[in-house]
Design an enzyme around this catalytic site. Structure first.
Site, PDB file in Angstrom:
ATOM      1  N   LYS A 127       0.778  -1.241   0.000  1.00 34.66           N
ATOM      2  CA  LYS A 127       0.000   0.000   0.000  1.00 34.66           C
ATOM      3  C   LYS A 127       0.814   1.297   0.000  1.00 34.66           C
ATOM      4  O   LYS A 127       0.400   2.283  -0.574  1.00 34.66           O
ATOM      5  CB  LYS A 127      -0.948  -0.011   1.201  1.00 34.66           C
ATOM      6  CG  LYS A 127      -1.986  -1.139   1.075  1.00 34.66           C
ATOM      7  CD  LYS A 127      -3.260  -0.852   1.769  1.00 34.66           C
ATOM      8  CE  LYS A 127      -3.205  -1.252   3.202  1.00 34.66           C
ATOM      9  NZ  LYS A 127      -4.549  -1.485   3.758  1.00 34.66           N
ATOM     10  N   GLU A 197      -1.533  -1.538   9.796  1.00 32.96           N
ATOM     11  CA  GLU A 197      -0.957  -0.639   8.781  1.00 32.96           C
ATOM     12  C   GLU A 197      -1.822   0.610   8.618  1.00 32.96           C
ATOM     13  O   GLU A 197      -1.306   1.707   8.431  1.00 32.96           O
ATOM     14  CB  GLU A 197      -0.809  -1.372   7.442  1.00 32.96           C
ATOM     15  CG  GLU A 197       0.321  -2.394   7.482  1.00 32.96           C
ATOM     16  CD  GLU A 197       0.436  -3.207   6.197  1.00 32.96           C
ATOM     17  OE1 GLU A 197       0.200  -2.659   5.113  1.00 32.96           O
ATOM     18  OE2 GLU A 197       0.757  -4.404   6.300  1.00 32.96           O
ATOM     19  N   HIS A 201      -1.198   5.139   9.497  1.00 28.55           N
ATOM     20  CA  HIS A 201      -1.475   6.348   8.693  1.00 28.55           C
ATOM     21  C   HIS A 201      -2.134   7.448   9.517  1.00 28.55           C
ATOM     22  O   HIS A 201      -2.320   8.564   9.021  1.00 28.55           O
ATOM     23  CB  HIS A 201      -2.438   6.011   7.544  1.00 28.55           C
ATOM     24  CG  HIS A 201      -1.809   5.215   6.431  1.00 28.55           C
ATOM     25  ND1 HIS A 201      -1.019   5.785   5.464  1.00 28.55           N
ATOM     26  CD2 HIS A 201      -1.861   3.906   6.134  1.00 28.55           C
ATOM     27  CE1 HIS A 201      -0.617   4.856   4.618  1.00 28.55           C
ATOM     28  NE2 HIS A 201      -1.117   3.704   5.001  1.00 28.55           N
TER      29      HIS A 201
HETATM   30  N1  LIG Z   1      -3.882  -3.069  -1.578  1.00 28.08           N
HETATM   31  C1  LIG Z   1      -4.981  -3.311  -0.918  1.00 28.08           C
HETATM   32  O1  LIG Z   1      -6.064  -2.950  -1.367  1.00 28.08           O
HETATM   33  C2  LIG Z   1      -4.947  -4.032   0.400  1.00 28.08           C
HETATM   34  C3  LIG Z   1      -6.123  -4.145   1.141  1.00 28.08           C
HETATM   35  C4  LIG Z   1      -6.083  -4.845   2.331  1.00 28.08           C
HETATM   36  C5  LIG Z   1      -4.889  -5.393   2.790  1.00 28.08           C
HETATM   37  N2  LIG Z   1      -3.749  -5.243   2.056  1.00 28.08           N
HETATM   38  C6  LIG Z   1      -2.461  -5.769   2.542  1.00 28.08           C
HETATM   39  O2  LIG Z   1      -2.484  -7.173   2.665  1.00 28.08           O
HETATM   40  C7  LIG Z   1      -1.502  -7.572   3.622  1.00 28.08           C
HETATM   41  C8  LIG Z   1      -2.027  -8.726   4.463  1.00 28.08           C
HETATM   42  O3  LIG Z   1      -3.021  -8.260   5.347  1.00 28.08           O
HETATM   43  P1  LIG Z   1      -3.892  -9.214   6.320  1.00 28.08           P
HETATM   44  O4  LIG Z   1      -4.771  -8.292   7.078  1.00 28.08           O
HETATM   45  O5  LIG Z   1      -4.451 -10.349   5.538  1.00 28.08           O
HETATM   46  O6  LIG Z   1      -2.765  -9.780   7.299  1.00 28.08           O
HETATM   47  P2  LIG Z   1      -2.958 -10.762   8.565  1.00 28.08           P
HETATM   48  O7  LIG Z   1      -2.336 -10.108   9.743  1.00 28.08           O
HETATM   49  O8  LIG Z   1      -4.371 -11.228   8.665  1.00 28.08           O
HETATM   50  O9  LIG Z   1      -2.079 -12.031   8.127  1.00 28.08           O
HETATM   51  C9  LIG Z   1      -0.711 -11.945   7.911  1.00 28.08           C
HETATM   52  C10 LIG Z   1      -0.159 -13.354   7.634  1.00 28.08           C
HETATM   53  O10 LIG Z   1       1.228 -13.244   7.314  1.00 28.08           O
HETATM   54  C11 LIG Z   1       1.946 -14.224   8.038  1.00 28.08           C
HETATM   55  N3  LIG Z   1       3.328 -13.758   8.260  1.00 28.08           N
HETATM   56  C12 LIG Z   1       3.735 -12.727   9.038  1.00 28.08           C
HETATM   57  N4  LIG Z   1       5.084 -12.640   9.010  1.00 28.08           N
HETATM   58  C13 LIG Z   1       5.520 -13.646   8.192  1.00 28.08           C
HETATM   59  C14 LIG Z   1       6.799 -14.106   7.790  1.00 28.08           C
HETATM   60  N5  LIG Z   1       7.914 -13.499   8.199  1.00 28.08           N
HETATM   61  N6  LIG Z   1       6.871 -15.179   6.969  1.00 28.08           N
HETATM   62  C15 LIG Z   1       5.751 -15.803   6.540  1.00 28.08           C
HETATM   63  N7  LIG Z   1       4.511 -15.419   6.901  1.00 28.08           N
HETATM   64  C16 LIG Z   1       4.396 -14.358   7.715  1.00 28.08           C
HETATM   65  C17 LIG Z   1       1.169 -14.394   9.337  1.00 28.08           C
HETATM   66  O11 LIG Z   1       1.476 -15.643   9.943  1.00 28.08           O
HETATM   67  C18 LIG Z   1      -0.273 -14.321   8.821  1.00 28.08           C
HETATM   68  O12 LIG Z   1      -0.648 -15.587   8.349  1.00 28.08           O
HETATM   69  C19 LIG Z   1      -1.171  -6.306   4.425  1.00 28.08           C
HETATM   70  O13 LIG Z   1       0.126  -5.883   4.099  1.00 28.08           O
HETATM   71  C20 LIG Z   1      -2.178  -5.284   3.952  1.00 28.08           C
HETATM   72  O14 LIG Z   1      -1.701  -3.974   3.903  1.00 28.08           O
HETATM   73  C21 LIG Z   1      -3.765  -4.580   0.866  1.00 28.08           C
END
Ligand SMILES: NC(=O)c1ccc[n+]([C@@H]2O[C@H](COP(=O)([O-])OP(=O)(O)OC[C@H]3O[C@@H](n4cnc5c(N)ncnc54)[C@H](O)[C@@H]3O)[C@@H](O)[C@H]2O)c1
Length: 334
Positions: A127, A197, A201
Site C-alpha cells: 500500500k 498498517e 497512517h
Molecule cells: N492493496 C490493498 O487494497 C490491500 C487491502 C487490504 C490489505 N492489504 C495488505 O495485505 C496484507 C495482508 O493483510 P492481512 O490483514 O491479511 O494480514 P494478517 O495479519 O491477517 O495475516 C498476515 C499473515 O502473514 C503471516 N506472516 C507474518 N510474518 C511472516 C513471515 N515473516 N513469513 C511468513 N509469513 C508471515 C502471518 O502468519 C499471517 O498468516 C497487508 O500488508 C495489507 O496492507 C492490501
C-alpha cells in the site's frame, strides 16, 4: 514450460495465511486456471504438487496456528519463506499476502526470491508509496533474476488505480485523482496487519509505532473510536504508480477512507474520481464505484490473481522486471 500453452493450471503459492491469504485460498478453490500448491505463514508452510485443500489449510491454520501442521504436506519453520523456496518445488507465481511491517519487509522478501535463483511471477497488494518505490528501485535485479514482479495489485492500490488509468484515456490532461474507500469488517482480528498498517497512517502514528502496539493497545484505540478508523491524505502508492505510468504527477492523487472494524457493512461506497480536461477543453469527472456488497477480500484477491495471470503471460514471453497495476491490464481468471 509454458503452462498457458499446455493448458495446465498456473501453480500458485500464497505467502501469508491471515485474512487475505485465507480469502485468496478460498477464491482459488473455484478456479480452473490456477491451483493452490503452496501456502506459508510465520511458523510454517505446506506444499502439494497435486494442490492443497483450502478447507484443510484454513482449519489447520485456525486450530493450530500454522499451515505447517497440515498432514502430510506441512513443515514447521521459523523461516518459512526461505525454506519453502529452498525446497525447489515448482511454483509459477506467488501472491504475497504478507504484512508490510516493517515498511521494507515485502521488498526484503523480494530479495530472498532474487537470491534463491527462483524464476516466476510475484504479486503484492502493498500500500505505501515508499514501499513501492523500494521495489521499483529493484527493477534491474528482478530482470536479471528472471522474475516478473507485479506491484500494487490489490484494491487500492490496484483495482482503483487501474480504473483511474483507464478513465484517464478520455482526457488530454489529468487534474486530479481522488480515491475514497470504505471498508467494513466484522472484527479487526481477521485482518490484523491491514488494521495495524491503517493505524500507521493516523495522525501521531508511524508504521513502527503501529507495529509495536500490543493487541490490547489496538483494541483500546478502537474502543475510543467505536471501531472506526478515519484516514485522510494517506501515503498511498496509487500516486507513484500513476506518476510512473505517465498519467499525472503524484501531487494530483489523494487517497483516504473509512474502515469500520466492527461491522461488515461498508461505511461508504469505495470509489475513484478522475477529473481532467478533454482535447476540446471540457472539464469532466469520471467516477468508478465498487458495489457495496463486494468485500475487501474480493476486491483485493480478485485483482491480485488477475495480475498474476497477466504477469505469467509476460513471464512466458521472457519479459521480466517490475510492473504496477497502473501499467498492465489484469487478466480474468476462469
Ligand atoms: N492493496 C490493498 O487494497 C490491500 C487491502 C487490504 C490489505 N492489504 C495488505 O495485505 C496484507 C495482508 O493483510 P492481512 O490483514 O491479511 O494480514 P494478517 O495479519 O491477517 O495475516 C498476515 C499473515 O502473514 C503471516 N506472516 C507474518 N510474518 C511472516 C513471515 N515473516 N513469513 C511468513 N509469513 C508471515 C502471518 O502468519 C499471517 O498468516 C497487508 O500488508 C495489507 O496492507 C492490501
Amino acid at each position: 514450460m509454458n503452462t498457458q500453452l499446455t493448458n495446465l493450471p498456473i501453480r500458485v503459492g500464497v505467502l501469508g495465511f491471515g485474512g487475505l491469504g485465507q480469502a485468496a485460498a478460498k477464491l482459488l478453490s473455484s478456479k480452473g486456471e490456477m491451483i493452490l500448491v503452496a501456502a506459508g505463514d510465520q511458523k510454517g508452510y505446506a506444499y502439494s504438487t497435486e494442490g492443497l485443500n483450502t478447507q484443510q489449510c484454513i482449519q489447520t491454520y485456525q486450530s493450530q496456528g500454522s499451515v505447517g501442521y497440515l498432514e502430510p504436506f506441512g513443515t514447521l519453520s521459523n523461516s518459512s519463506i526461505q525454506d519453502l523456496i529452498a525446497t525447489g518445488q515448482p511454483v509459477d507465481g506467488y501472491f504475497l499476502a504478507l504484512p508490510n511491517l516493517p515498511n521494507d519487509f515485502i521488498p526484503s522478501v523480494a530479495q530472498e526470491f532474487i537470491k534463491s535463483g527462483w524464476r516466476g511471477v510475484l504479486v503484492d497488494a502493498i500500500k505505501r508509496t515508499s514501499a513501492v518505490e523500494q521495489l521499483l528501485s529493484m527493477k534491474a535485479e528482478l530482470q536479471a533474476a528472471g522474475i516478473t514482479y507485479m506491484s500494487g495489485c490489490g484494491a487500492t492500490p490496484g483495482l482503483l488505480t487501474a480504473a483511474a488509468a483507464l478513465a484517464a484515456q478520455s482526457y488530454a490532461e489529468i487534474h486530479k485523482v481522488e480515491i475514497t474507500f470504505g471498508v467494513g469488517i466484522a472484527n479487526w482480528e481477521a485482518y490484523r496487519a491491514t488494521v495495524r498498517e491503517d493505524i500507521g497512517h493516523m495522525p501521531g502514528y508511524t508504521v513502527e509505532k503501529a507495529r509495536a502496539m500490543t493487541d490490547a493497545q489496538v483494541e483500546a484505540l478502537l474502543d475510543k473510536t467505536n471501531g472506526v478508523l478515519t484516514l485522510e491524505n494517506m501515503e498511498h502508492a496509487d500516486d507513484v504508480m500513476l506518476e510512473f505510468a505517465g498519467i499525472c504527477s503524484r501531487d494530483r492523487v489523494t487517497v483516504g477512507g473509512i474502515v469500520d472494524t466492527r461491522n461488515p457493512k461498508k461505511p461508504l461506497s469505495t470509489n475513484v474520481k478522475v477529473t481532467g480536461r478533454t482535447f476540446e477543453g471540457k472539464i469532466s469527472t469520471h467516477t468508478f464505484t465498487l458495489g457495496d456488497e463486494t468485500s475487501m477480500a474480493a476486491n483485493v484477491c480478485g485483482p491480485a490473481f488477475g495480475y498474476l495471470k497477466a504477469g505469467k503471460q509476460l513471464h512466458d514471453r521472457g519479459i521480466y522486471g517490475i510492473f504496477t497495476a497502473a501499467e498492465i491490464m489484469p487478466q480474468f481468471v476462469k
